[in-house]
Design a protein around this motif. Structure first.
Motif, short mmCIF file in Angstrom:
data_model
loop_
_atom_site.label_atom_id
_atom_site.label_comp_id
_atom_site.label_asym_id
_atom_site.label_seq_id
_atom_site.Cartn_x
_atom_site.Cartn_y
_atom_site.Cartn_z
N VAL A 1 0.87 -1.19 0.00
CA VAL A 1 0.00 0.00 0.00
C VAL A 1 0.90 1.23 0.00
O VAL A 1 1.74 1.39 0.89
N GLU B 1 1.05 7.36 -0.27
CA GLU B 1 0.02 8.30 -0.72
C GLU B 1 -1.38 7.73 -0.52
O GLU B 1 -2.31 8.43 -0.12
N SER B 2 -1.52 6.42 -0.79
CA SER B 2 -2.82 5.79 -0.63
C SER B 2 -3.23 5.73 0.85
O SER B 2 -4.39 6.00 1.19
N HIS C 1 -6.52 7.57 2.49
CA HIS C 1 -7.56 6.84 3.21
C HIS C 1 -7.75 7.34 4.64
O HIS C 1 -8.87 7.46 5.12
#
Length: 492
Positions: free
Chosen positions: A55, A58-59, A63
């Motif tokens: 992951v 940035e993700s 989130h």
């Protein structure tokens, strides 16, 4: 409500000895619940839901902080807290690994159980604090902030050191923000700047922490105390810190000061200046923006002047401004406040009179933080009369100097060499001189802004020209001695 909390909310995710009850936002190790902050749980949920996959940072940030702009260090701090809570790496068990240049991955096997027994929801722990709201991002300090965040809970006493305007308070408050979720009984800042009487320190501390002055101060409370601006109360601070750490084994203390407290177990962390561009040419705006001093100057200029853009033709002026201001955050912020009136080229031209130029600070700041001169005034006033005299006279050195050079230029009948050595070392210890080591030789150097301040004091004393002449004679003698030594070596 954060959307993460509704994903498969009936499930219980099991890994190692842990059970993660998603609906109740609860992690159990057997019958014991682990205390974790909400953001840390959000990060863990994303990683566990995607166990075995990478992951991206940035993700994760998108989130966990869907409506906020946050710095990457926030993510790193919460990942570190997760690893500590899960005992990641202990007994050979790994859960979260960093994949360089890609992100993070949860690597332990995960089982999904929808029939797990749920337990009563505990009241969410809300950290208490008295930290001021931060209005601007912290620039160029991720590395040192991360280092302090990692070390402080273990070392318990750390002191951030540096000269006036280097940003000690800014770094300390950012560290405190990032550790809010770690300390169960809160994070408390005790600002000592307004206290002149050492006898008032304990009373002020007790009032801030809402404690009984006559009793045990913190006992078993798991808390962080930020003792800010200790410079003028060193002996009293040392005694209080020693007492607090001895009587409260779960307490941590982060102090800010120009010099060490010299308390038992103290870890010193000297703040460097922001990174400034080299004297060589900068060829692009992108290259200039790699330096944190330039980043701060540009961000503060944009805050003052809508539409401000760093252009190619500005690079030489920006480089010179950042270098002349020594990468000092306070000086750069004050300079940025002048850009809308003077433009970058005009600001560069005025830097010879930097102490008078950098006077428009934040009205809400403490008086000594409202201008660079005020900050230096405060530091200067804490010096002994002899230290003030030596600081003034040393300002005739335009470059780094050795103790021998200092003795050769400013010692005399009223200032013997042995006394001078002690005073120079004291000024370095108080962050008014920086120390450089090279080829087995110790040299001392002024920041440009500090030297300008000391020269102004020397001029007002009436002795500027006399010590400039002594400096010139010393340099001339040293030059001819060096030529003679080279000639002798050639003859031999």
């Amino acid at each position: 409500m954060n959307s993460l909390r509704s994903i498969n909310s009936d499930a219980v995710l099991r890994f190692g000895p842990y059970a993660f009850h998603l609906r109740q936002r609860l992690i159990l190790e057997g019958d014991r619940s682990l205390r974790m902050g909400g953001r840390a749980l959000d990060i863990l949920q994303v990683l566990v839901e995607r166990a075995g996959s990478v992951v991206s940072k940035e993700s994760l940030i998108a989130h966990v902080w869907p409506t906020s702009v946050v710095e990457e260090i926030n993510l790193r701090v919460h990942i570190a807290a997760l690893r500590r809570a899960l005992g990641d790496g202990q007994n050979g068990q790994r859960y979260i690994v960093n994949i360089p240049q890609r992100g993070y991955s949860f690597i332990a096997p995960v089982q999904r159980d929808r029939t797990g027994t749920l337990v009563p929801v505990e009241t969410e722990h809300k950290p208490q604090h008295n930290l001021p709201a931060r209005l601007t991002p912290v620039t160029g300090r991720d590395s040192i902030i991360g280092s302090v965040v990692r070390q402080l809970p273990v070392r318990r006493l750390m002191t951030l050191m540096g000269p006036a305007g280097i940003g000690k308070t800014t770094v300390a408050l950012r560290v405190a923000e990032l550790l809010l979720q770690h300390y169960q009984d809160g994070v408390w800042r005790v600002d000592l700047a307004a206290i002149d009487d050492p006898a008032q320190l304990v009373k002020h501390l007790s009032r801030t922490l809402e404690l009984d002055v006559g009793g045990t101060l913190l006992g078993q409370r798991h808390a962080l105390v930020v003792l800010d601006n200790c410079d003028h109360l060193l002996e009293c601070c040392r005694a209080v810190v020693d007492n607090l750490l001895a009587s409260a084994p779960r307490l941590s203390i982060l102090a800010t000061s120009r010099e060490p407290l010299q308390a038992a177990g103290e870890t010193l962390m000297r703040l460097p200046a922001l990174a400034v561009p080299p004297a060589s040419a900068i060829y692009s705006v992108a290259e200039a923006m790699d330096y944190s001093a330039v980043q701060l100057l540009v961000s503060r200029a944009r805050a003052r002047q809508q539409g401000f853009t760093l252009r190619q033709q500005d690079l030489k002026a920006v480089r010179e401004i950042c270098r002349r201001l020594d990468g000092l955050p306070l000086a750069i912020e004050l300079a940025a406040a002048q850009i809308d009136a003077l433009a970058l080229v005009g600001l560069q031209a005025q830097l010879g009179n930097c102490l008078q130029l950098l006077t428009q600070g934040r009205r809400t700041a403490l008086p000594r933080h409202q201008s660079l001169k005020a900050a230096l005034d405060w530091s200067y006033e804490q010096l002994s009369p002899l230290e003030q005299i030596v600081l003034q006279r040393l300002a005739v050195f335009k470059m780094a100097f050795t103790l021998d050079a200092a003795i050769g230029v400013i010692s005399g009948a009223m200032l013997l060499p042995a006394s001078l050595v002690n005073v120079v070392e004291s000024l370095a210890n108080k962050s008014l001189l920086s120390v450089e080591q090279g080829n087995g030789v110790t040299r001392y150097r002024f920041l440009n802004t500090t030297r300008a301040y000391a020269l102004e004091k020397l001029e007002h004393s009436g002795y500027l020209r006399a010590f400039e002449l002594r400096y010139e004679r010393y340099i001339s003698r040293a030059h001819w001695a060096s030529i003679g030594q080279v000639a002798l070596q050639l003859v031999e």
